[in-house]
Design a protein around this motif. Structure first.
Motif, PDB file in Angstrom:
ATOM      1  N   LEU A   1      -4.542 -10.874  -6.722  1.00  0.00           N
ATOM      2  CA  LEU A   1      -4.940 -11.633  -5.546  1.00  0.00           C
ATOM      3  C   LEU A   1      -6.458 -11.637  -5.485  1.00  0.00           C
ATOM      4  O   LEU A   1      -7.083 -10.583  -5.510  1.00  0.00           O
ATOM      5  CB  LEU A   1      -4.374 -10.985  -4.276  1.00  0.00           C
TER       6      LEU A   1
ATOM      7  N   ILE B   1      -5.957  -6.416  -6.319  1.00  0.00           N
ATOM      8  CA  ILE B   1      -6.656  -7.260  -5.344  1.00  0.00           C
ATOM      9  C   ILE B   1      -8.147  -7.183  -5.666  1.00  0.00           C
ATOM     10  O   ILE B   1      -8.698  -6.089  -5.808  1.00  0.00           O
ATOM     11  CB  ILE B   1      -6.413  -6.796  -3.894  1.00  0.00           C
TER      12      ILE B   1
ATOM     13  N   ALA C   1      -5.201  -3.974   2.602  1.00  0.00           N
ATOM     14  CA  ALA C   1      -4.826  -3.738   1.205  1.00  0.00           C
ATOM     15  C   ALA C   1      -3.510  -2.988   1.040  1.00  0.00           C
ATOM     16  O   ALA C   1      -2.683  -3.380   0.200  1.00  0.00           O
ATOM     17  CB  ALA C   1      -5.962  -3.009   0.484  1.00  0.00           C
TER      18      ALA C   1
ATOM     19  N   TYR D   1      -6.050 -12.285   4.507  1.00  0.00           N
ATOM     20  CA  TYR D   1      -4.621 -12.120   4.230  1.00  0.00           C
ATOM     21  C   TYR D   1      -3.718 -12.997   5.100  1.00  0.00           C
ATOM     22  O   TYR D   1      -2.496 -12.974   4.938  1.00  0.00           O
ATOM     23  CB  TYR D   1      -4.216 -10.662   4.487  1.00  0.00           C
TER      24      TYR D   1
ATOM     25  N   LEU E   1      -7.554  -1.958  -5.578  1.00  0.00           N
ATOM     26  CA  LEU E   1      -8.443  -2.846  -4.832  1.00  0.00           C
ATOM     27  C   LEU E   1      -9.829  -2.713  -5.438  1.00  0.00           C
ATOM     28  O   LEU E   1     -10.364  -1.600  -5.530  1.00  0.00           O
ATOM     29  CB  LEU E   1      -8.477  -2.465  -3.347  1.00  0.00           C
TER      30      LEU E   1
END
Length: 278
Positions: free
Chosen positions: A114, A180, A225, A170, A235
Motif C-alpha cells: 500500500l 505500507i 498501520a 486510509y 511500515l
C-alpha cells in the motif's frame, strides 16, 4: 550558420546568474529536448548545424528555467530508480533521497503493498516493477495526482498490478498488506517560506506540508498501520532529517516494534521502518 556547440553556449549563458545550480548541464538537457535527441548526443553533434527553430525553442525553454520553473516540469520527466516518470505541476517530483525507501522495501519479501499519498506513483510503480509477483494499492487525496500515477504505471507496464484510489489516507481502504510505504507531506507550515522557489511555487502545496507541525500525516499513518498490516508486515516512511525520533515514537505508540532509522547517502536521517508483531 549556428552550430550545435554555439547553440549550447548560448543556452548556457542564458542560464548563468539565474540561480540554476548547473547551467552547463541543464543547457545540454534543454537543447537536447528542443532538438529531439538524447542529451549524450549533443557533444557528438557539436559541429553540426543547429536549426533556427531548435535554437529558438531551446532559448524559450531556458527562459522558463531561468524564471524558476523546474527542469523536470519543462522536460516533463524525472528519473527515479532507473526509470523516467512523467511529472508536472500536479505532483511532487520524486527525489533521489526517496530511493532509500525503495531499497529498504526491497530488502525483504512482500506480495502486497500500500502506497499512501502516491503522487506521481514513483514508489508504487518502482516496487511493482522490481517485484513482478507483487501487487498493491496506491492512494492520493488528489484526483489529478492519481491520473498522473496511473499514466506512469501504464508507461512502465505495471498498471494491471496497481489499483489507484482517491482516498484521504486510509479512509477509503479495506484489507491488509505486507508492506505500507509513504512519503507524506512533512514540511511544517512555518518552514514553507524558506523553501527554494522552484519547489514552493511549482509543486503542489498539499504534497509538501500538512499546514501544521509537519507530523500530522505520520500521526494518521502510524495510528492506522496496525489495522492494515499483515502479521510481520512493515511500515516504511520517508521523513525530514529532524523527525526520526518523533516518527519512531509515533510508531512505537501505535504498537509497532523493531523500529529502525535509516540514513540517506548524505548521512541524514531519511527513512523510519516499523514492524507489526507476528
Amino acid at each position: 550558420m549556428t552550430t550545435v556547440q554555439e547553440g549550447l553556449i548560448a543556452v548556457s549563458r542564458h542560464l548563468q546568474g539565474r540561480d540554476v545550480p548547473n547551467p552547463a548541464r541543464e543547457a545540454r538537457l534543454l537543447l537536447a529536448h528542443a532538438m529531439g535527441v538524447a542529451p549524450d548526443r549533443v557533444s557528438l553533434m557539436a559541429p553540426d548545424p543547429l536549426g533556427d527553430d531548435a535554437l529558438k525553442d531551446a532559448l524559450t525553454l531556458a527562459a522558463r528555467r531561468g524564471a524558476g520553473e523546474p527542469a523536470s516540469h519543462i522536460l516533463g520527466r524525472r528519473a527515479f530508480f532507473g526509470r523516467d516518470f512523467h511529472v508536472d505541476a500536479r505532483v511532487l517530483d520524486p527525489r533521489p533521497e526517496t530511493e532509500c525507501l525503495i531499497v529498504e522495501a526491497l530488502s525483504q519479501p512482500f506480495m502486497s503493498f500500500l502506497d499512501l499519498g502516491t503522487g506521481s506513483g514513483a514508489i508504487a510503480v518502482a516496487l511493482a516493477a522490481e517485484r513482478s509477483d507483487a501487487s498493491g494499492v496506491a492512494t492520493d487525496l488528489s484526483e489529478q495526482a492519481i491520473v498522473v500515477a496511473a499514466q506512469n504505471a501504464a508507461t512502465h507496464g505495471v498498471a494491471d498490478r496497481i489499483r489507484f484510489l482517491v482516498s484521504d489516507w486510509y479512509q477509503a481502504l479495506s484489507g491488509t498488506f505486507d508492506l505500507i510505504v509513504s512519503n507524506p507531506p512533512y514540511i511544517a507550515a512555518a518552514e514553507m517560506a524558506a523553501l527554494q522557489p522552484e519547489v514552493r511555487l511549482y509543486e503542489p502545496r498539499m504534497a509538501l506540508t500538512d499546514e501544521g507541525d509537519g507530523l500530522g500525516a505520520y500521526r494518521i499513518i502510524a495510528a492506522g498501520a496496525p489495522d492494515h498490516l499483515t502479521p510481520g508486515g512493515r511500515l516504511i516512511v520517508e521523513i525530514g532529517p529532524t523527525q526520526a525520533q518523533a516518527v519512531s515514537r509515533l510508531m512505537r505508540d501505535a504498537g509497532l516494534g523493531n523500529i529502525r532509522i535509516i540514513p540517506d547517502l548524505d548521512g541524514r536521517d531519511r527513512v523510519v521502518v516499523g514492524h507489526m508483531a507476528r
